[in-house]
Enzyme design. Sequence first.
Site, PDB file in Angstrom:
ATOM      1  N   ASP A  32      37.327  28.935  23.979  1.00 20.42           N
ATOM      2  CA  ASP A  32      35.891  28.935  23.688  1.00 20.42           C
ATOM      3  C   ASP A  32      35.587  30.018  22.652  1.00 20.42           C
ATOM      4  O   ASP A  32      36.112  31.129  22.722  1.00 20.42           O
ATOM      5  CB  ASP A  32      35.104  29.203  24.982  1.00 20.42           C
ATOM      6  CG  ASP A  32      33.634  28.889  24.835  1.00 20.42           C
ATOM      7  OD1 ASP A  32      33.158  27.949  25.507  1.00 20.42           O
ATOM      8  OD2 ASP A  32      32.945  29.575  24.053  1.00 20.42           O
ATOM      9  N   ASN A  89      29.115  21.463  32.666  1.00 19.90           N
ATOM     10  CA  ASN A  89      27.666  21.471  32.503  1.00 19.90           C
ATOM     11  C   ASN A  89      27.216  20.092  32.027  1.00 19.90           C
ATOM     12  O   ASN A  89      27.860  19.490  31.159  1.00 19.90           O
ATOM     13  CB  ASN A  89      27.246  22.540  31.496  1.00 19.90           C
ATOM     14  CG  ASN A  89      27.570  23.943  31.972  1.00 19.90           C
ATOM     15  OD1 ASN A  89      27.497  24.228  33.163  1.00 19.90           O
ATOM     16  ND2 ASN A  89      27.947  24.816  31.051  1.00 19.90           N
ATOM     17  N   GLN A  96      24.144  22.224  29.342  1.00 17.36           N
ATOM     18  CA  GLN A  96      25.082  21.679  28.355  1.00 17.36           C
ATOM     19  C   GLN A  96      24.497  21.825  26.955  1.00 17.36           C
ATOM     20  O   GLN A  96      23.383  21.374  26.694  1.00 17.36           O
ATOM     21  CB  GLN A  96      25.366  20.201  28.652  1.00 17.36           C
ATOM     22  CG  GLN A  96      26.382  19.587  27.699  1.00 17.36           C
ATOM     23  CD  GLN A  96      26.707  18.133  28.036  1.00 17.36           C
ATOM     24  OE1 GLN A  96      26.084  17.530  28.909  1.00 17.36           O
ATOM     25  NE2 GLN A  96      27.669  17.585  27.327  1.00 17.36           N
ATOM     26  N   SER A  97      25.264  22.468  26.067  1.00 15.47           N
ATOM     27  CA  SER A  97      24.783  22.656  24.699  1.00 15.47           C
ATOM     28  C   SER A  97      25.545  21.803  23.691  1.00 15.47           C
ATOM     29  O   SER A  97      25.030  21.550  22.599  1.00 15.47           O
ATOM     30  CB  SER A  97      24.879  24.136  24.292  1.00 15.47           C
ATOM     31  OG  SER A  97      26.212  24.584  24.356  1.00 15.47           O
ATOM     32  N   HIS A 102      33.043  18.375  28.453  1.00 19.34           N
ATOM     33  CA  HIS A 102      34.081  19.406  28.420  1.00 19.34           C
ATOM     34  C   HIS A 102      34.121  20.124  29.754  1.00 19.34           C
ATOM     35  O   HIS A 102      33.081  20.346  30.381  1.00 19.34           O
ATOM     36  CB  HIS A 102      33.850  20.408  27.285  1.00 19.34           C
ATOM     37  CG  HIS A 102      32.451  20.920  27.174  1.00 19.34           C
ATOM     38  ND1 HIS A 102      31.428  20.172  26.623  1.00 19.34           N
ATOM     39  CD2 HIS A 102      31.896  22.097  27.556  1.00 19.34           C
ATOM     40  CE1 HIS A 102      30.307  20.875  26.664  1.00 19.34           C
ATOM     41  NE2 HIS A 102      30.563  22.051  27.230  1.00 19.34           N
TER      42      HIS A 102
HETATM   43  P1  DGP Z   1      28.168  24.046  27.193  1.00 16.76           P
HETATM   44  O1  DGP Z   1      27.035  25.039  27.140  1.00 16.76           O
HETATM   45  O2  DGP Z   1      28.646  23.739  28.596  1.00 16.76           O
HETATM   46  O3  DGP Z   1      27.868  22.808  26.394  1.00 16.76           O
HETATM   47  O4  DGP Z   1      29.398  24.781  26.483  1.00 16.76           O
HETATM   48  C1  DGP Z   1      29.666  24.684  25.119  1.00 16.76           C
HETATM   49  C2  DGP Z   1      30.663  25.731  24.787  1.00 16.76           C
HETATM   50  O5  DGP Z   1      31.193  25.442  23.518  1.00 16.76           O
HETATM   51  C3  DGP Z   1      30.104  27.156  24.699  1.00 16.76           C
HETATM   52  O6  DGP Z   1      30.705  27.962  25.710  1.00 16.76           O
HETATM   53  C4  DGP Z   1      30.492  27.639  23.320  1.00 16.76           C
HETATM   54  C5  DGP Z   1      31.511  26.632  22.864  1.00 16.76           C
HETATM   55  N1  DGP Z   1      31.482  26.353  21.448  1.00 16.76           N
HETATM   56  C6  DGP Z   1      30.412  25.983  20.713  1.00 16.76           C
HETATM   57  N2  DGP Z   1      30.759  25.792  19.433  1.00 16.76           N
HETATM   58  C7  DGP Z   1      32.101  26.031  19.369  1.00 16.76           C
HETATM   59  C8  DGP Z   1      33.045  25.987  18.308  1.00 16.76           C
HETATM   60  O7  DGP Z   1      32.748  25.669  17.152  1.00 16.76           O
HETATM   61  N3  DGP Z   1      34.333  26.305  18.617  1.00 16.76           N
HETATM   62  C9  DGP Z   1      34.725  26.637  19.890  1.00 16.76           C
HETATM   63  N4  DGP Z   1      36.014  26.945  20.081  1.00 16.76           N
HETATM   64  N5  DGP Z   1      33.840  26.692  20.915  1.00 16.76           N
HETATM   65  C10 DGP Z   1      32.551  26.385  20.651  1.00 16.76           C
END
Ligand code: DGP
Length: 116
Positions: A32, A89, A96-97, A102
């Site tokens: 992440d 999420n 969830q963002s 995932h």
């Molecule tokens: P959620 O809030 O459950 O949708 O988690 C999304 C996650 O994705 C958050 O912990 C940050 C991660 N994330 C967002 N953009 C990127 C990216 O470009 N690369 C990586 N490795 N992680 C990302």
Amino acid sequence: MRPEDCLFCKIARGDVPASLCHSGDEVVAFDDVNPQAPVHVLVIPREHITSLEHARDDHRSLLGALLVVARDVARTRGLAESGYRTVINIGDDGGQSVPHIHVHLLGGRSLSWPPG
Ligand code: DGP
């Protein structure tokens, strides 16, 4: 969202860089970008599925594969004995963002409960 426009589909295809720790036929895992614990890995299917709510019954095996990969990464990162958490999420209230299903794998410190 079209897979061409999805951030995690781009990571799965290699179009956006990420620190991969698993790259299989169906499932990809990577660190992440904003870690919330010493180990914070995201496990995703290569297939674009927006969220668990969008998964079909015939995704059952693929959904199981996400957890098996999360377990294997946890073992590889030395978390098997200390323990770890997996989180999915879902939607706005679930926090969830990124609209591509995932599994968060979190570990390497004691995690509090309940989540906020
Ligand atoms: P959620 O809030 O459950 O949708 O988690 C999304 C996650 O994705 C958050 O912990 C940050 C991660 N994330 C967002 N953009 C990127 C990216 O470009 N690369 C990586 N490795 N992680 C990302």
